[in-house]
Design an enzyme around this catalytic site. Structure first.
Site, PDB file in Angstrom:
ATOM      1  N   SER A 258      86.384  96.741 -42.998  1.00 57.48           N
ATOM      2  CA  SER A 258      86.749  96.651 -44.401  1.00 57.48           C
ATOM      3  C   SER A 258      86.953  98.046 -44.989  1.00 57.48           C
ATOM      4  O   SER A 258      86.196  98.971 -44.667  1.00 57.48           O
ATOM      5  CB  SER A 258      85.663  95.935 -45.204  1.00 57.48           C
ATOM      6  OG  SER A 258      85.476  94.618 -44.732  1.00 57.48           O
TER       7      SER A 258
ATOM      8  N   TYR B 211      79.918  91.601 -36.350  1.00 58.32           N
ATOM      9  CA  TYR B 211      79.617  92.433 -37.509  1.00 58.32           C
ATOM     10  C   TYR B 211      78.177  92.894 -37.333  1.00 58.32           C
ATOM     11  O   TYR B 211      77.437  92.346 -36.505  1.00 58.32           O
ATOM     12  CB  TYR B 211      79.792  91.625 -38.798  1.00 58.32           C
ATOM     13  CG  TYR B 211      79.999  92.467 -40.032  1.00 58.32           C
ATOM     14  CD1 TYR B 211      81.018  93.415 -40.106  1.00 58.32           C
ATOM     15  CD2 TYR B 211      79.171  92.314 -41.146  1.00 58.32           C
ATOM     16  CE1 TYR B 211      81.214  94.179 -41.246  1.00 58.32           C
ATOM     17  CE2 TYR B 211      79.366  93.072 -42.296  1.00 58.32           C
ATOM     18  CZ  TYR B 211      80.387  94.004 -42.334  1.00 58.32           C
ATOM     19  OH  TYR B 211      80.577  94.760 -43.458  1.00 58.32           O
TER      20      TYR B 211
END
Length: 252
Positions: free
Chosen positions: A42, A206
């Site tokens: 991100s 993640y």
């Protein structure tokens, strides 16, 4: 609730660098196939430095035939706008963050030796893909009709937006809507990466467990991940505990 296998609470892949905790037995099985690892990055997330990306590429290449890194570049501008930036300033800030993210990924891949099994993409590259359109539609529909899914998605959005807010503040309605729009664009890769990238199976990873993880990978109804999709927490391995100096001296 996390699913466990008798006698094995989690799979540790390589404690000298990173450890992997697949969410469930099915996720663990997909991990062991070693077909594909997806790393999502991100903009503005300081965790994914170029050095971290390089380490993840080298580490992941030991276990997976192919690695894809996808960085988000959709709806970043809308988030800045929701925080009061003018349209022009929001565009410039979003472009700056997205470009910086792409540079970190490129530098990380370069430092890892640019292996042939690693590819990098912007999320916007998939918007014309039929599977992406189908999966994104399912996400948008679930946000409207599936209370459990929406609550988890809102929790994920609040956590993401917290990095852009002063401590103790909560996002307003406009900011939360922008966060959900951003997350909805990413979620197709949590649902069915094999359909998007043409791989047999895939593990999305993640460094923390996300609020949507038990919804997409742990329930038997509603919107959930495809059979060939897995999720795993991949994080730096904790250093082994050592005895205090005094105890080491007595032991010697």
């Amino acid at each position: 609730m996390r699913e466990t296998v008798p006698g094995e609470s989690a799979v540790t892949i390589d404690r000298t660098a990173y450890e992997a905790l697949p969410f469930s037995a099915r996720c663990r099985e997909i991990w062991r196939r070693g077909d594909h690892l997806l790393i999502g990055v991100s903009p503005g997330n300081s965790y994914f430095s170029h050095r971290r990306i390089s380490e993840l590429i080298r580490w992941g290449s030991e276990f997976f035939e192919r690695i894809d890194i996808v960085h988000a570049d959709l709806h970043v501008e809308a988030q800045f706008a929701a925080f009061g930036y003018t349209a022009e300033h929001a565009r410039r800030r979003a472009a700056k963050e997205v470009k910086a993210t792409a540079r970190r990924i490129a530098r990380g891949a370069e430092e890892a030796g640019e292996p042939d099994n690693v590819r990098a993409h912007a999320l916007s590259e998939f918007t014309g893909h039929p599977a992406y359109g189908r999966l994104h539609h399912q996400v948008v529909d679930a946000l409207r009709t599936d209370r459990e899914f929406r609550e988890a998605a809102e929790g994920m959005a609040r956590g993401f937006l917290a990095a852009r807010m002063d401590e103790g503040l909560a996002p307003n309605e406009l900011q939360l809507a922008a966060g959900l729009q951003y997350i909805a664009a990413e979620l197709p890769f949590f649902l069915d990466t094999p359909a998007l990238l043409g791989v047999a199976s895939s593990v999305s990873c993640y460094h923390i467990e996300l609020p949507l993880t038990p919804v997409l990978f742990g329930r038997d109804e509603g919107l959930r991940a495809a059979p060939g999709q897995a999720y795993a927490v991949v994080r730096p391995a904790a250093p082994p505990l050592s005895a205090p100096a005094g105890l080491r001296a007595r032991a010697a």
